[in-house]
Design an enzyme around this catalytic site. Structure first.
Site: not given
Ligand code: BG6
Length: 498
Positions: A186, A156, A347, A243, A248, A190, A97, A224
């Site tokens: 991330h 993030k 989305k 986000d 990204h 890739k 904790d 997405e």
């Molecule tokens: C994340 C976002 O950083 O990236 C998400 O918080 C999003 O909302 C995701 O869905 C997308 O990542 P990827 O690798 O699936 O394109």
């Protein structure tokens, strides 16, 4: 001839501590990534993985939970009993904790209680909300866990706006030096994103054309098909701009637009990306009104299945958060002067696709005025995911007598067929980079703050504007205003053609 770049050395021993060790990110991404590196024999022999969470679990209970996660999130073909057992054997769980000093001393004892602890690389992965970053770092410092071999990994969101990002960076920076701080985006891990640098800088044919003389405009799309799912609590305070765009999409834009560094080094790439962020055209309130579009999905059909609206996903109405953004910007420097960069993300769109399209200018002179068919501009279509690869669109003569008929054709590179191997997940590469101490693919403080500085006027204008996000039915390519944003400039979005 294949060229390899020698990676920084793998340390002999490592304690990889994951705060949020039983959370979704750890179980779905981090532990499967560590397992896949275990499978390749890349983890330092003497590695321990310490999951930290509030869950009442002993080591065996944690191993059981991770075994289940590996079975769910690693492809069956990659599950190897011996490698799974090796990974599980490295696991420990510590119930902690954050508010409880005694718990921190148990972490202290665990870290000390190993031979050669002073030579062990210590990774502290904060897979928890940013409100905890500061206090975790302070506590780590207090128990003496932060030595020169320690590094911290931040997921993030790093802040909610510029001021809060600075506050997070100050709090973490009070304990760790900048080279010890690994801020994950991330997308940079890739394969296809890393390949963008190689495509641009290990080949000669593109570079002479990679500028405002030859490029008409650039489109970057991260679409997405999923909705917010059970992340509504986080997402509704964030929205698509924070986000996805602040991190990204701007990182992708940087890799497309940056100048070639002298070499791929830990600071050189990041220096060049920073220059791009600093060259982005600042948005005034009227620019925001004209050059940005925000949207929110309503109920619709995705892949033939009915899906709920954003409000239904959230479980309440009245939110003004955007689930879609499209915007137009420019990189104000010599190379890119006047070239629009169009970004969009959303989305619940009609497909899952991340792609970069570089659209070249039309030939300066029409040589085939009486030919049938149309000439479309050349386009380089970089497919970041899925079906990673790239496609160069050209115009060719359709074979046959009786005049010249022009037809679009394409040169296709599919990673799957060119390399015939599994593409590692972004986290596999990034976690190994942390262990090896290579920060090249991580965001530096100045990059994060420059990105927030550029995004902030958009947030501010949106917050005071009477406009609300425009509706778009789930399963479509976003609000019609996003199409108008390009049509106004005589252009259209290049939808995927794979
Ligand atoms: C994340 C976002 O950083 O990236 C998400 O918080 C999003 O909302 C995701 O869905 C997308 O990542 P990827 O690798 O699936 O394109």
């Amino acid at each position: 001839m294949t060229q390899t770049v020698t990676p920084p050395t793998v340390p002999a021993s490592c304690d990889f501590t994951v705060f949020g060790g039983t959370g979704d990110l750890a179980l779905r991404k981090l532990l499967p990534a560590l397992y896949l590196r275990e499978l390749e024999g890349q983890l330092p022999d003497d590695t321990r993985i310490i999951g930290v969470s509030r869950a009442e679990l002993d080591d065996d209970g944690y191993r059981t939970a991770v075994r289940v996660a590996l079975t769910s999130y690693v492809a069956a073909d990659d599950l190897d009993d011996a490698a799974v057992d090796r990974l599980l054997g490295r696991l420990h769980h510590l119930m902690l904790d954050v508010e409880h000093p005694d718990d921190w001393y148990r972490l202290h004892d665990l870290l000390k209680d190993r031979p050669g602890s002073h030579e062990t690389v210590r990774v502290f992965y904060l897979a928890v909300g940013p409100s905890l970053f500061g206090s975790i770092c302070r506590n780590l410092d207090q128990i003496g866990a932060v030595n020169e071999l320690a590094r911290v990994v931040l997921e993030k969101p790093i802040g909610h706006d510029l001021a809060s990002a600075r506050a997070v960076n100050d709090a973490v920076g009070a304990v760790f030096t900048e080279p010890q701080i690994f801020r994950i985006d991330h997308y940079l891990g890739k394969e296809s994103v890393q390949n963008l640098l190689v495509t641009r800088f290990a080949n000669t044919f593109l570079e002479p054309m990679w500028n405002s003389h030859w490029v008409d405009h650039v489109q970057i799309t991260v679409a997405e098909s999923l909705g917010v799912g059970d992340r509504g609590g986080y997402y509704d305070h964030s929205g698509a701009l924070r986000d996805m765009v602040q991190n990204h999409l701007l990182q992708l834009l940087c890799l497309v637009a940056m100048e070639p560094p002298s070499h791929i080094g830990r600071e050189t790439v990041r220096d060049e990306k920073l220059k791009v962020l600093e060259a982005l055209k600042p948005m005034t309130p009227s620019d925001v009104d004209r050059d940005t579009v925000r949207g929110r999905y309503t109920a619709g059909l995705v892949d033939g299945a009915a899906v709920p609206s954003y409000s239904q996903d959230l479980g309440y109405t009245g939110s003004s958060t955007e689930t879609f953004v499209a915007l137009r910007t420019e990189v104000q420097n010599w190379r890119w002067a006047g070239v629009p960069f169009y970004l969009r993300t959303g989305k619940r769109m009609d497909r899952r696709a991340s792609e970069i399209v570089v659209v070249f200018k039309q030939p300066p002179h029409a040589m085939f005025p009486h030919s049938e068919g149309t000439t479309e501009p050349n386009r380089l279509h970089i497919q970041v995911q899925p079906d990673e690869g790239m496609r160069l669109h050209l115009t060719a003569k359709e074979p046959g007598p009786g005049g010249i008929r022009l037809r679009p054709v394409s040169l296709d590179l599919s990673y799957a067929t060119a390399f015939e191997q599994r593409l590692p997940d972004a986290y596999e590469r990034l976690l190994m980079d942390v262990i090896r101490g290579n920060p090249t693919l991580f965001m530096r403080r100045d990059e994060v703050e420059a990105a927030w500085s550029w995004v902030e006027p958009i947030l501010t204008r949106w917050a005071t504007s009477p406009d609300r996000p425009k509706r778009y039915p789930a399963g479509t390519s976003g609000p019609t205003a996003a199409a108008t944003l390009l049509e106004r400039d005589g252009r259209t979005w290049q939808e995927t053609d794979r």
